[in-house]
Design a protein around this motif. Sequence first.
Motif, PDB file in Angstrom:
ATOM      1  N   VAL A  60       0.860  -1.180   0.000  1.00 18.13           N
ATOM      2  CA  VAL A  60       0.000   0.000   0.000  1.00 18.13           C
ATOM      3  C   VAL A  60       0.897   1.231   0.000  1.00 18.13           C
ATOM      4  O   VAL A  60       1.840   1.317   0.784  1.00 18.13           O
ATOM      5  CB  VAL A  60      -0.943   0.024   1.225  1.00 18.13           C
ATOM      6  CG1 VAL A  60      -1.707   1.348   1.285  1.00 18.13           C
ATOM      7  CG2 VAL A  60      -1.921  -1.140   1.167  1.00 18.13           C
TER       8      VAL A  60
ATOM      9  N   ALA B 286      -2.789  -0.127  -4.183  1.00 13.69           N
ATOM     10  CA  ALA B 286      -3.606   0.687  -3.279  1.00 13.69           C
ATOM     11  C   ALA B 286      -2.820   1.881  -2.754  1.00 13.69           C
ATOM     12  O   ALA B 286      -1.588   1.850  -2.649  1.00 13.69           O
ATOM     13  CB  ALA B 286      -4.099  -0.165  -2.111  1.00 13.69           C
TER      14      ALA B 286
ATOM     15  N   HIS C  90      -5.912  -1.064   4.976  1.00 11.84           N
ATOM     16  CA  HIS C  90      -5.943  -1.556   3.592  1.00 11.84           C
ATOM     17  C   HIS C  90      -4.890  -2.638   3.365  1.00 11.84           C
ATOM     18  O   HIS C  90      -5.116  -3.575   2.601  1.00 11.84           O
ATOM     19  CB  HIS C  90      -5.749  -0.389   2.627  1.00 11.84           C
ATOM     20  CG  HIS C  90      -6.844   0.625   2.680  1.00 11.84           C
ATOM     21  ND1 HIS C  90      -8.176   0.276   2.596  1.00 11.84           N
ATOM     22  CD2 HIS C  90      -6.822   1.986   2.818  1.00 11.84           C
ATOM     23  CE1 HIS C  90      -8.924   1.370   2.684  1.00 11.84           C
ATOM     24  NE2 HIS C  90      -8.123   2.415   2.821  1.00 11.84           N
TER      25      HIS C  90
ATOM     26  N   ALA D  12      -8.007  -2.677  -5.845  1.00 16.21           N
ATOM     27  CA  ALA D  12      -7.167  -1.850  -4.971  1.00 16.21           C
ATOM     28  C   ALA D  12      -7.902  -0.575  -4.578  1.00 16.21           C
ATOM     29  O   ALA D  12      -8.549   0.071  -5.405  1.00 16.21           O
ATOM     30  CB  ALA D  12      -5.862  -1.505  -5.684  1.00 16.21           C
ATOM     31  N   VAL D  13      -7.799  -0.222  -3.304  1.00 12.83           N
ATOM     32  CA  VAL D  13      -8.484   0.957  -2.770  1.00 12.83           C
ATOM     33  C   VAL D  13      -7.582   2.176  -2.907  1.00 12.83           C
ATOM     34  O   VAL D  13      -6.385   2.114  -2.637  1.00 12.83           O
ATOM     35  CB  VAL D  13      -8.855   0.740  -1.287  1.00 12.83           C
ATOM     36  CG1 VAL D  13      -9.460   1.999  -0.696  1.00 12.83           C
ATOM     37  CG2 VAL D  13      -9.803  -0.437  -1.155  1.00 12.83           C
ATOM     38  N   HIS D  14      -8.176   3.302  -3.306  1.00 12.80           N
ATOM     39  CA  HIS D  14      -7.456   4.575  -3.354  1.00 12.80           C
ATOM     40  C   HIS D  14      -8.240   5.559  -2.492  1.00 12.80           C
ATOM     41  O   HIS D  14      -9.278   6.069  -2.913  1.00 12.80           O
ATOM     42  CB  HIS D  14      -7.320   5.063  -4.791  1.00 12.80           C
ATOM     43  CG  HIS D  14      -6.601   4.088  -5.674  1.00 12.80           C
ATOM     44  ND1 HIS D  14      -5.230   3.954  -5.650  1.00 12.80           N
ATOM     45  CD2 HIS D  14      -7.062   3.173  -6.571  1.00 12.80           C
ATOM     46  CE1 HIS D  14      -4.879   3.004  -6.500  1.00 12.80           C
ATOM     47  NE2 HIS D  14      -5.961   2.510  -7.054  1.00 12.80           N
TER      48      HIS D  14
END
Length: 377
Positions: free
Chosen positions: A167, A179, A328, A345-347
């Motif tokens: 991350v 991410a 995350h 993937a989280v942004h």
Amino acid sequence: MQGNAHEPHRNRQAQTFWQVLMKRIGLKDVAAAAGVSVTTVSHVLNDVQGKRINAATRRTVLDAAERMGYLPNGLARGLRLSRSNTVGFVSDEIATTPHAGQIIRGAQEAAAKRGLMLLMLNTGGDQELEDKEITLLLQHRVDGVLYAAMYHRVVQVPTLLRSVPTVLLDARSDDPGIASVVPDEEQGGRTATRELVARGHRRIGFVNHIEDIPAARGRLAGYKAELAGAGIAFDPDLVVAHNAVGAGGYQGARTLLGQEDPPTALFCFNDRMAMGAYRAAAEAGLAIPADLSVIGFDNQELISENLFPPLTTVALPHYEMGARAIVHLQQAIDAAAGAAPEAAAVHEYLRCPLILRDSVGPPPGRDAGQPRPTPMG
């Protein structure tokens, strides 16, 4: 004489204490104390399902383990689960910068809550050292890595990190599959400008950073958006750009304050530039905030709290960024281990809060007691 009579007993107690402290209590020790097999102890302490162990035996084993101070081998358990319960934190300069230290604290505390140990490595921007440190982390079988930048920018993610959940922290990549957790720069720019508009200012200068980085673009976009929402036309002559240091803020403020129709308020890219703007205002004979309002960004407390008057600024959510990055990363680790479904993937963009101090007031000639107007939008 009475004191000497107790001395052998004290010595035996001390000896027993140090023996317990120095000796690693293992399954064999617990088995001997409980009068059962090592296999039975292993099944009880690891809560193995489907084994026929009666309640009395289970209680005997647990009592013996507690009495002897048995500590489970976390590393061995991690290997059985293909996990080490450690995560790496690789940064360029964060560990040596006081105002960004909250990122580390946020990550450490969030990791501890999840039973993870954080391994800190600071590269100082040395590419060769960074490669060696990442290799070291991978050799130690870390479950994942936080890759952090000193300031919000687009980074090239090291190829070595493609093999482990990663991350990005205060950084982004051109690869949307990695991410990231970053500050919402545009929201922060809107918040700073909104505060000045709410105090009645219509001519608001922006002293921006000269480098083309996400923070400079985002804060300028927020400044423009908030002006538009308040029905104030954007004037490009009210925006200047210099290096994001005190001298740059001083030069930018001098340029803006030297105009025929100067701004009544300045929004500075960061607190260091705001410090330079204070100097320019003093040279121009302007009092803050009576003649000129100034607002900064970053909330570098060594600066913002010690200027006179103390500086109103927008804070970077350092602690929250560190904590959210761990959340995350844990999700990515679980997905990689098959313990959770895979997801995109989280942004995440985190809000930048306003820190009110004493450097912002109404424009000159406006009664400070008048109610603050509410901007449109």
